[in-house]
Write a protein that holds these residues in place. Sequence first.
Motif, mmCIF file in Angstrom:
data_model
loop_
_atom_site.group_PDB
_atom_site.id
_atom_site.type_symbol
_atom_site.label_atom_id
_atom_site.label_comp_id
_atom_site.label_asym_id
_atom_site.label_seq_id
_atom_site.Cartn_x
_atom_site.Cartn_y
_atom_site.Cartn_z
ATOM 1 N N PRO A 254 32.907 54.670 35.436
ATOM 2 C CA PRO A 254 33.861 53.797 34.732
ATOM 3 C C PRO A 254 35.146 53.535 35.499
ATOM 4 O O PRO A 254 35.761 52.474 35.322
ATOM 5 C CB PRO A 254 34.145 54.573 33.435
ATOM 6 N N PHE A 255 35.567 54.481 36.347
ATOM 7 C CA PHE A 255 36.786 54.257 37.119
ATOM 8 C C PHE A 255 36.585 53.144 38.145
ATOM 9 O O PHE A 255 37.486 52.344 38.393
ATOM 10 C CB PHE A 255 37.234 55.550 37.797
ATOM 11 N N PHE A 256 35.410 53.080 38.759
ATOM 12 C CA PHE A 256 35.116 51.971 39.662
ATOM 13 C C PHE A 256 34.802 50.705 38.869
ATOM 14 O O PHE A 256 35.002 49.598 39.366
ATOM 15 C CB PHE A 256 33.947 52.335 40.587
ATOM 16 N N GLY A 257 34.310 50.873 37.647
ATOM 17 C CA GLY A 257 34.055 49.725 36.787
ATOM 18 C C GLY A 257 35.315 49.054 36.287
ATOM 19 O O GLY A 257 35.251 47.978 35.657
ATOM 20 N N GLU A 258 36.461 49.664 36.571
ATOM 21 C CA GLU A 258 37.731 49.033 36.184
ATOM 22 C C GLU A 258 37.998 47.743 36.960
ATOM 23 O O GLU A 258 38.977 47.043 36.693
ATOM 24 C CB GLU A 258 38.881 50.022 36.385
ATOM 25 N N ALA A 259 37.082 47.418 37.909
ATOM 26 C CA ALA A 259 37.136 46.102 38.565
ATOM 27 C C ALA A 259 36.979 44.987 37.542
ATOM 28 O O ALA A 259 37.209 43.810 37.856
ATOM 29 C CB ALA A 259 36.039 46.006 39.622
ATOM 30 N N MET A 260 36.619 45.342 36.317
ATOM 31 C CA MET A 260 36.544 44.390 35.208
ATOM 32 C C MET A 260 37.842 43.617 35.051
ATOM 33 O O MET A 260 37.849 42.483 34.550
ATOM 34 C CB MET A 260 36.227 45.151 33.919
ATOM 35 N N ILE A 261 38.930 44.207 35.503
ATOM 36 C CA ILE A 261 40.236 43.555 35.365
ATOM 37 C C ILE A 261 40.285 42.246 36.146
ATOM 38 O O ILE A 261 41.126 41.377 35.878
ATOM 39 C CB ILE A 261 41.344 44.534 35.813
ATOM 40 N N LEU A 262 39.348 42.078 37.104
ATOM 41 C CA LEU A 262 39.272 40.832 37.868
ATOM 42 C C LEU A 262 39.036 39.626 36.955
ATOM 43 O O LEU A 262 39.485 38.513 37.258
ATOM 44 C CB LEU A 262 38.142 40.905 38.893
ATOM 45 N N LEU A 263 38.310 39.827 35.869
ATOM 46 C CA LEU A 263 38.050 38.737 34.929
ATOM 47 C C LEU A 263 39.338 38.107 34.423
ATOM 48 O O LEU A 263 39.402 36.902 34.176
ATOM 49 C CB LEU A 263 37.249 39.265 33.737
ATOM 50 N N PHE A 264 40.363 38.923 34.273
ATOM 51 C CA PHE A 264 41.607 38.456 33.667
ATOM 52 C C PHE A 264 42.603 37.926 34.697
ATOM 53 O O PHE A 264 43.571 37.266 34.319
ATOM 54 C CB PHE A 264 42.239 39.600 32.854
ATOM 55 N N ILE A 265 42.373 38.223 35.974
ATOM 56 C CA ILE A 265 43.290 37.731 37.008
ATOM 57 C C ILE A 265 42.602 36.752 37.963
ATOM 58 O O ILE A 265 43.201 36.307 38.936
ATOM 59 C CB ILE A 265 43.893 38.904 37.817
ATOM 60 N N PHE A 266 41.343 36.415 37.678
ATOM 61 C CA PHE A 266 40.556 35.589 38.603
ATOM 62 C C PHE A 266 41.216 34.245 38.933
ATOM 63 O O PHE A 266 41.172 33.814 40.087
ATOM 64 C CB PHE A 266 39.153 35.363 38.042
ATOM 65 N N PRO A 267 41.837 33.557 37.971
ATOM 66 C CA PRO A 267 42.482 32.280 38.319
ATOM 67 C C PRO A 267 43.599 32.415 39.345
ATOM 68 O O PRO A 267 43.954 31.437 40.009
ATOM 69 C CB PRO A 267 43.037 31.792 36.970
ATOM 70 N N TYR A 268 44.160 33.614 39.484
ATOM 71 C CA TYR A 268 45.246 33.809 40.444
ATOM 72 C C TYR A 268 44.738 34.009 41.874
ATOM 73 O O TYR A 268 45.532 33.997 42.817
ATOM 74 C CB TYR A 268 46.078 35.043 40.059
ATOM 75 N N LEU A 269 43.458 34.240 42.051
ATOM 76 C CA LEU A 269 42.921 34.563 43.370
ATOM 77 C C LEU A 269 42.724 33.306 44.207
ATOM 78 O O LEU A 269 42.295 32.268 43.710
ATOM 79 C CB LEU A 269 41.580 35.296 43.242
ATOM 80 N N SER A 270 43.010 33.423 45.490
ATOM 81 C CA SER A 270 42.662 32.367 46.431
ATOM 82 C C SER A 270 41.330 32.727 47.093
ATOM 83 O O SER A 270 40.921 33.887 47.078
ATOM 84 C CB SER A 270 43.751 32.224 47.498
ATOM 85 N N GLN A 271 40.648 31.723 47.650
ATOM 86 C CA GLN A 271 39.347 31.925 48.301
ATOM 87 C C GLN A 271 38.409 32.736 47.393
ATOM 88 O O GLN A 271 37.870 33.776 47.772
ATOM 89 C CB GLN A 271 39.522 32.627 49.646
ATOM 90 N N LYS A 272 38.211 32.221 46.205
ATOM 91 C CA LYS A 272 37.460 32.951 45.182
ATOM 92 C C LYS A 272 36.030 33.290 45.606
ATOM 93 O O LYS A 272 35.448 34.265 45.134
ATOM 94 C CB LYS A 272 37.444 32.143 43.882
ATOM 95 N N HIS A 273 35.465 32.471 46.508
ATOM 96 C CA HIS A 273 34.088 32.713 46.947
ATOM 97 C C HIS A 273 33.951 34.004 47.751
ATOM 98 O O HIS A 273 32.846 34.502 47.945
ATOM 99 C CB HIS A 273 33.588 31.528 47.774
ATOM 100 N N LYS A 274 35.061 34.552 48.222
ATOM 101 C CA LYS A 274 35.029 35.780 49.015
ATOM 102 C C LYS A 274 35.318 37.033 48.182
ATOM 103 O O LYS A 274 35.394 38.133 48.724
ATOM 104 C CB LYS A 274 36.049 35.711 50.153
ATOM 105 N N THR A 275 35.451 36.860 46.881
ATOM 106 C CA THR A 275 35.894 37.974 46.035
ATOM 107 C C THR A 275 34.926 39.150 46.059
ATOM 108 O O THR A 275 35.344 40.307 46.158
ATOM 109 C CB THR A 275 36.105 37.490 44.588
ATOM 110 N N LEU A 276 33.634 38.884 45.967
ATOM 111 C CA LEU A 276 32.659 39.973 45.960
ATOM 112 C C LEU A 276 32.707 40.753 47.276
ATOM 113 O O LEU A 276 32.640 41.986 47.272
ATOM 114 C CB LEU A 276 31.256 39.442 45.708
#
Length: 374
Positions: free
Chosen positions: A194-216
Amino acid sequence: MPLQTEKISQNQLILFIILFSFSTQVGFGASQLIYLSQYDSIIALCISGLAGIILAFFFIKLAKRRPNEFYVNYGKEILPSWIHIPFMVIFFVSFLQISALILREYEDFIVQTYLPRTPNWAVGFMFGLVIAVTARLGFENLFRIAQGLFYLCILANIGNLILIGRELQWNRLMAFITNHSGHGIFVGSYSIIPFFGEAMILLFIFPYLSQKHKTLKSIISGTIFSVLFIGVNIVWLILLFGPNLTSHLTYPMLEMIRYVRIADFIQNLDHLIISIWATTVFIKITVFFTTAVQILTHLLRLKDYRPLTFSLAAVMVALSVSMASGSAEVTSFYNQSWATFSYFLQGIPILYLLIDTVKQSKKSRSSKKLKTNE
């Protein structure tokens, strides 16, 4: 702040993921992981990192379908509002609770280690004030702070590991190869995923990211380095203290840092290194808190989230002080309930992804039928 002005680079995301995982797992979670998995801690850590990447794949897949929209807003297009809104309320309360939990751990650490006569609420008030002020700056500035802090934190950690090397019992290395337990690997992995699963927070900040295709790719890189840095610290702790003693130390990293001696004029470096580490904890709390604030802002349809920061910071501090009677109760909560609840929380976006996939497949089938009929 306008959305266009807030862009987080993929490099900033990688460095943030490393600090995000490293901060609490090394500072507060090391003894628990070693208690559960002993010499299998590294295997459990690697399994957890892999599981975290798999979870992140699903979270990013959902976010990419509407990359410039906020999850709180577009979720009602997937599920009915009477289901979506309660889920968002659960996320809001959970993120606020997570920030309060980590703050409580930090309060207990400061009070027990450096300020034994200071009440928890005083430490929480001072830290909460800084969190509220930082949250008002927005995600972009928060990630910039993390980027600048990363190099200082890693250099301090590497220096500590090098200086402590002569104190290690290298004969214990063989036990990492010979001593294995399936039960230890399972329970350790179950509690750490679950601590590594906290990447879930990306869902809520995704619009702020640049180059979204490189996120994974960024998540994979950040997770690999996180597992590496955390794993080295876990190995050093076991080689220094042994698994039994380490698992019974409240703050084993602090005890390891106190072994460092540089000449006679510097007896120990714990104050310097702990101050750097504490800033990484501050970053993690602030990200969870800012996310909770922005979720509530979207739910209330407010134009600006900043007026909510100080009032919600007061709620967070109150929660941190009142949620447990002592550090033992907080630890018990993490051991008995937190992992299971986190799996439920992290499963909600996967439910959205499944339903959205079914809806999209139905639309594509109906459009194909219309074309054939024409």
